[in-house]
Design a protein around this motif. Structure first.
Motif, PDB file in Angstrom:
ATOM      1  N   THR A  68       0.924  -1.191  -0.133  1.00 35.93           N
ATOM      2  CA  THR A  68       0.025  -0.159  -0.038  1.00 35.93           C
ATOM      3  C   THR A  68       0.944   1.169  -0.170  1.00 35.93           C
ATOM      4  N   ASP A  69       2.055   1.248   0.594  1.00 33.20           N
ATOM      5  CA  ASP A  69       3.126   2.456   0.483  1.00 33.20           C
ATOM      6  C   ASP A  69       3.569   2.473  -0.803  1.00 33.20           C
ATOM      7  N   GLN A  70       3.699   1.622  -1.545  1.00 33.17           N
ATOM      8  CA  GLN A  70       4.100   1.697  -2.908  1.00 33.17           C
ATOM      9  C   GLN A  70       3.061   2.218  -3.985  1.00 33.17           C
ATOM     10  N   LEU A  71       1.839   1.853  -3.527  1.00 34.34           N
ATOM     11  CA  LEU A  71       0.528   2.139  -4.386  1.00 34.34           C
ATOM     12  C   LEU A  71       0.339   3.621  -3.926  1.00 34.34           C
ATOM     13  N   ASP A  72       0.544   4.260  -2.838  1.00 34.46           N
ATOM     14  CA  ASP A  72       0.428   5.717  -2.502  1.00 34.46           C
ATOM     15  C   ASP A  72       1.498   6.429  -3.045  1.00 34.46           C
ATOM     16  N   LYS A  73       2.559   6.014  -3.240  1.00 36.37           N
ATOM     17  CA  LYS A  73       3.911   6.714  -3.769  1.00 36.37           C
ATOM     18  C   LYS A  73       3.373   6.873  -5.127  1.00 36.37           C
ATOM     19  N   LEU A  74       3.150   5.838  -5.907  1.00 37.51           N
ATOM     20  CA  LEU A  74       2.979   6.065  -7.361  1.00 37.51           C
ATOM     21  C   LEU A  74       1.633   6.815  -7.693  1.00 37.51           C
ATOM     22  N   TYR A  75       0.764   6.580  -6.594  1.00 39.00           N
ATOM     23  CA  TYR A  75      -0.585   7.422  -6.867  1.00 39.00           C
ATOM     24  C   TYR A  75      -0.208   9.097  -6.613  1.00 39.00           C
ATOM     25  N   GLU A  76       0.571   9.249  -5.732  1.00 44.01           N
ATOM     26  CA  GLU A  76       0.808  10.532  -5.309  1.00 44.01           C
ATOM     27  C   GLU A  76       1.939  11.015  -6.665  1.00 44.01           C
ATOM     28  N   TYR A  77       2.623  10.301  -7.240  1.00 41.37           N
ATOM     29  CA  TYR A  77       3.589  10.744  -8.395  1.00 41.37           C
ATOM     30  C   TYR A  77       2.390  11.185  -9.531  1.00 41.37           C
ATOM     31  N   GLU A  78       1.669  10.289  -9.805  1.00 38.07           N
ATOM     32  CA  GLU A  78       0.517  10.420 -11.002  1.00 38.07           C
ATOM     33  C   GLU A  78      -0.173  11.670 -10.734  1.00 38.07           C
ATOM     34  N   LEU A  79      -0.671  12.223  -9.240  1.00 35.39           N
ATOM     35  CA  LEU A  79      -1.420  13.296  -9.089  1.00 35.39           C
ATOM     36  C   LEU A  79      -0.792  14.599  -9.630  1.00 35.39           C
ATOM     37  N   HIS A  80       0.486  14.599  -9.795  1.00 32.23           N
ATOM     38  CA  HIS A  80       1.381  15.918 -10.075  1.00 32.23           C
ATOM     39  C   HIS A  80       1.555  15.658 -11.695  1.00 32.23           C
ATOM     40  N   ARG A  81       1.259  14.877 -12.246  1.00 33.67           N
ATOM     41  CA  ARG A  81       1.459  14.879 -13.941  1.00 33.67           C
ATOM     42  C   ARG A  81       0.104  15.637 -14.467  1.00 33.67           C
ATOM     43  N   LYS A  82       0.599  16.536 -15.295  1.00 31.02           N
ATOM     44  CA  LYS A  82      -0.528  17.287 -16.173  1.00 31.02           C
ATOM     45  C   LYS A  82      -1.235  16.250 -16.943  1.00 31.02           C
ATOM     46  N   LYS A  83      -2.565  16.586 -17.065  1.00 31.74           N
ATOM     47  CA  LYS A  83      -3.464  15.848 -17.954  1.00 31.74           C
ATOM     48  C   LYS A  83      -3.620  14.514 -17.920  1.00 31.74           C
ATOM     49  N   ASN A  84      -3.681  14.329 -16.605  1.00 35.49           N
ATOM     50  CA  ASN A  84      -3.663  12.854 -16.229  1.00 35.49           C
ATOM     51  C   ASN A  84      -4.693  12.476 -15.476  1.00 35.49           C
ATOM     52  N   GLN A  85      -6.012  13.071 -15.803  1.00 32.05           N
ATOM     53  CA  GLN A  85      -7.252  12.819 -14.795  1.00 32.05           C
ATOM     54  C   GLN A  85      -7.779  11.379 -14.777  1.00 32.05           C
ATOM     55  N   LEU A  86      -7.661  10.916 -16.175  1.00 33.94           N
ATOM     56  CA  LEU A  86      -8.053   9.475 -16.249  1.00 33.94           C
ATOM     57  C   LEU A  86      -7.252   8.470 -15.511  1.00 33.94           C
ATOM     58  N   ARG A  87      -6.076   8.289 -15.638  1.00 31.28           N
ATOM     59  CA  ARG A  87      -5.198   7.522 -14.708  1.00 31.28           C
ATOM     60  C   ARG A  87      -5.482   7.837 -13.208  1.00 31.28           C
ATOM     61  N   ILE A  88      -5.497   9.123 -12.798  1.00 27.87           N
ATOM     62  CA  ILE A  88      -5.858   9.206 -11.290  1.00 27.87           C
ATOM     63  C   ILE A  88      -7.209   8.669 -11.052  1.00 27.87           C
ATOM     64  N   GLN A  89      -8.212   8.713 -11.918  1.00 28.49           N
ATOM     65  CA  GLN A  89      -9.493   8.156 -11.761  1.00 28.49           C
ATOM     66  C   GLN A  89      -9.414   6.615 -11.406  1.00 28.49           C
ATOM     67  N   MET A  90      -8.549   6.050 -12.295  1.00 29.69           N
ATOM     68  CA  MET A  90      -8.270   4.817 -12.324  1.00 29.69           C
ATOM     69  C   MET A  90      -7.769   3.972 -10.971  1.00 29.69           C
ATOM     70  N   TRP A  91      -6.595   4.740 -10.700  1.00 33.93           N
ATOM     71  CA  TRP A  91      -6.017   4.525  -9.291  1.00 33.93           C
ATOM     72  C   TRP A  91      -6.820   4.661  -8.104  1.00 33.93           C
ATOM     73  N   GLU A  92      -7.646   5.692  -8.081  1.00 30.52           N
ATOM     74  CA  GLU A  92      -8.487   6.014  -7.116  1.00 30.52           C
ATOM     75  C   GLU A  92      -9.527   4.640  -6.807  1.00 30.52           C
ATOM     76  N   LEU A  93     -10.162   4.326  -8.107  1.00 30.25           N
ATOM     77  CA  LEU A  93     -10.882   2.960  -8.028  1.00 30.25           C
ATOM     78  C   LEU A  93     -10.247   1.753  -7.618  1.00 30.25           C
ATOM     79  N   LEU A  94      -8.861   1.610  -8.045  1.00 28.22           N
ATOM     80  CA  LEU A  94      -8.250   0.377  -7.727  1.00 28.22           C
ATOM     81  C   LEU A  94      -7.788   0.440  -6.198  1.00 28.22           C
ATOM     82  N   ARG A  95      -7.522   1.669  -5.509  1.00 27.54           N
ATOM     83  CA  ARG A  95      -7.309   1.726  -4.062  1.00 27.54           C
ATOM     84  C   ARG A  95      -8.361   1.738  -3.212  1.00 27.54           C
ATOM     85  N   ASN A  96      -9.472   2.211  -3.769  1.00 28.50           N
ATOM     86  CA  ASN A  96     -10.665   2.601  -2.805  1.00 28.50           C
ATOM     87  C   ASN A  96     -11.122   1.215  -2.212  1.00 28.50           C
TER      88      ASN A  96
END
Length: 149
Positions: A68-96
């Protein structure tokens, strides 16, 4: 359709096609090798950990926390990439923990203590496909070099 509408329709189609080909209209973040590598690596780690859900949750807590720490780190990295909303939503679903993907699996494992082999097998198929979609979305992107051409 009126005769005057045809030129406008043709122009929209041409501009849409050009937008698809040209980098100036890119609507997603460019390809990121780090994200692709980490996504595929996390898939392997997650599926291996899910295999251990026949054991009690308490005996696997350190591994669960590491994942879960590794997932959180990659999710945080993804949050700061521009034009990346779809992947962010996918990560949120995967982790929820309330959904039926990895977060929900881990939540259920914690609640029930251990899970049945049949449930684990079925859940791994669903979670594996979710990770595959994340990897495919990333691998289908253009590299920064391709965007410049």
């Amino acid at each position: 359709m009126h005769k005057r509408s045809w030129p406008a329709l043709i122009l929209i189609v041409i501009l849409s096609s050009a937008c698809f080909i040209q980098s100036s209209c890119v609507t997603t973040a460019p390809y990121d090798q780090y994200v692709y590598k980490e996504s595929t690596s996390l898939k392997v780690d997650a599926l291996k950990l899910m295999d251990k859900a026949e054991k009690t949750y308490n005996t696997q807590e350190k591994e669960i926390e590491k994942l879960t720490d590794q997932l959180d780190k990659l999710y945080e990295y993804e949050l700061h990439r521009k034009k990346n909303q779809l992947r962010i939503q996918m990560w949120e679903l995967l982790r929820n923990p309330e959904k039926n993907l990895l977060g929900g699996f881990l939540s259920r494992w914690k609640k029930e203590g251990q899970l049945s082999p049949g449930f684990i097998t079925e859940a791994k198929i669903i979670v594996g496909k979710a990770f595959d979609q994340l990897a495919e979305l990333e691998s289908g992107k253009l590299t920064p070099k391709e965007l410049q051409q």
